[in-house]
Write an enzyme that holds these catalytic residues in place. Structure first.
Site, PDB file in Angstrom:
ATOM      1  N   CYS A  46      -3.175  -1.192  -4.346  1.00 40.06           N
ATOM      2  CA  CYS A  46      -2.018  -1.877  -3.483  1.00 40.06           C
ATOM      3  C   CYS A  46      -2.912  -2.618  -2.474  1.00 40.06           C
ATOM      4  O   CYS A  46      -4.148  -2.421  -2.307  1.00 40.06           O
ATOM      5  CB  CYS A  46      -1.326  -0.564  -2.887  1.00 40.06           C
ATOM      6  SG  CYS A  46      -0.016  -1.385  -2.002  1.00 40.06           S
ATOM      7  N   ASP A  48      -2.656  -2.554   0.611  1.00 38.09           N
ATOM      8  CA  ASP A  48      -2.676  -1.667   1.670  1.00 38.09           C
ATOM      9  C   ASP A  48      -3.911  -1.738   2.276  1.00 38.09           C
ATOM     10  O   ASP A  48      -4.926  -1.236   1.827  1.00 38.09           O
ATOM     11  CB  ASP A  48      -2.089  -0.144   1.477  1.00 38.09           C
ATOM     12  CG  ASP A  48      -1.493   0.140   2.739  1.00 38.09           C
ATOM     13  OD1 ASP A  48      -2.504   0.423   3.711  1.00 38.09           O
ATOM     14  OD2 ASP A  48      -0.409   0.820   3.068  1.00 38.09           O
ATOM     15  N   ARG A  50      -5.427   0.304   4.375  1.00 37.86           N
ATOM     16  CA  ARG A  50      -5.932   1.549   4.573  1.00 37.86           C
ATOM     17  C   ARG A  50      -6.342   2.052   3.098  1.00 37.86           C
ATOM     18  O   ARG A  50      -7.137   3.169   3.096  1.00 37.86           O
ATOM     19  CB  ARG A  50      -4.688   2.554   4.696  1.00 37.86           C
ATOM     20  CG  ARG A  50      -4.311   2.166   6.185  1.00 37.86           C
ATOM     21  CD  ARG A  50      -3.132   3.022   6.532  1.00 37.86           C
ATOM     22  NE  ARG A  50      -1.949   2.583   5.542  1.00 37.86           N
ATOM     23  CZ  ARG A  50      -0.694   3.032   5.726  1.00 37.86           C
ATOM     24  NH1 ARG A  50      -0.322   4.044   6.595  1.00 37.86           N
ATOM     25  NH2 ARG A  50       0.284   2.442   5.065  1.00 37.86           N
ATOM     26  N   HIS A 102      -0.833   4.798  -3.767  1.00 36.96           N
ATOM     27  CA  HIS A 102      -1.162   5.858  -2.888  1.00 36.96           C
ATOM     28  C   HIS A 102       0.254   6.350  -2.442  1.00 36.96           C
ATOM     29  O   HIS A 102       1.159   5.648  -2.243  1.00 36.96           O
ATOM     30  CB  HIS A 102      -1.850   4.833  -1.875  1.00 36.96           C
ATOM     31  CG  HIS A 102      -1.335   3.867  -1.202  1.00 36.96           C
ATOM     32  ND1 HIS A 102      -0.735   4.107   0.146  1.00 36.96           N
ATOM     33  CD2 HIS A 102      -0.951   2.468  -1.526  1.00 36.96           C
ATOM     34  CE1 HIS A 102      -0.245   2.697   0.555  1.00 36.96           C
ATOM     35  NE2 HIS A 102      -0.357   2.143  -0.549  1.00 36.96           N
ATOM     36  N   CYS A 105       2.854   4.664   0.213  1.00 35.84           N
ATOM     37  CA  CYS A 105       3.263   3.138  -0.326  1.00 35.84           C
ATOM     38  C   CYS A 105       4.385   2.545   0.252  1.00 35.84           C
ATOM     39  O   CYS A 105       5.360   2.798   0.058  1.00 35.84           O
ATOM     40  CB  CYS A 105       2.935   2.927  -1.626  1.00 35.84           C
ATOM     41  SG  CYS A 105       2.978   1.171  -2.338  1.00 35.84           S
TER      42      CYS A 105
HETATM   43 CO    CO Z   1       1.060   0.478  -1.054  1.00 34.68          CO
END
Ligand code: CO
Length: 215
Positions: A46, A48, A50, A102, A105
């Site tokens: 992803c 993302d 993080r 994750h 998400c």
């Molecule tokens: Co995500």
């Protein structure tokens, strides 16, 4: 505004320090890397911020070929991800392909809302299709468990999508590589979990329907 500018300016200082550190550890670090890449892994995760691929795997530049998008999707109409898979399998000859989702998400969360999400509608439709295919069992779960379970089911489905590709099937029959793995990363504690998908079984079942390798 000010803190963001500070971070922006720090990037180039950070880079200089990183170069100095890498070169101190290994004087030919960049010269060796510049020659070629020979990664064992293709990682599809992803976007993302993080979930940084190299960091959570504890690997150096050169070890992992990376593709990231919202909700770690592998769509057959996405020229980007399909090109990445083709290149990684055919040219880089990666040993492992990983789909890493994750918990927490935002993409999967958005897909769980029955709402118009604009340009994200066609993208997140894949996650909604996964939901629909498992709707009865998902809806027996409480909301948090359902969210976590959908994240895992989505990872599994994207692994299946990878196994549907001709590049993966042809390479596997010839060389027994690559193996496809589903992982989930937990934002709350940093732990990476292997879903231990049965690659051989999925491949066997997939090939009964999506047989793409010529004899
Ligand atoms: Co995500």
């Amino acid at each position: 505004m000010a803190p963001k500018m500070d971070l922006y300016q720090k990037v180039f200082d950070n880079n200089k320090k990183w170069v100095a550190q890498k070169t101190a550890e290994k004087p030919d670090f960049f010269a060796t890397l510049a020659k070629e890449q020979n990664p064992d892994f293709l990682y599809i995760g992803c976007s993302d911020s993080r979930v940084p691929a190299n960091e959570i795997m504890g690997v150096e530049p050169g070890n992992v070929f990376v593709h990231r998008n919202i909700a770690n999707l592998v769509l057959h109409t996405d020229l980007n991800v399909q090109s990445v898979i083709e290149y990684a399998v055919t040219h880089l000859k990666v040993k492992h392909i990983v789909v890493c989702g994750h918990y927490g998400c935002g993409g999967v969360k958005a897909a769980m809302q029955s709402a118009d999400l604009g340009i994200l509608n066609p993208w997140l439709r894949e996650v909604r299709d996964v939901y629909r295919n498992h709707q009865d069992s998902l809806e027996t779960l409480d909301e948090e468990t359902r969210y976590r379970h959908l994240i895992e089911l989505n990872v599994r489905e994207q692994c299946v999508n990878i196994i549907k590709t001709a590049a993966v099937q042809q390479s596997w029959l010839k060389t027994q590589y690559p193996t496809v793995h589903g992982w989930v990363y937990d934002l709350h504690n940093g732990i990476l979990k292997d879903l231990n998908l049965d690659f051989d079984d999925i491949l066997e079942r997939i090939r009964r329907v999506y047989h793409l390798d010529n004899p």
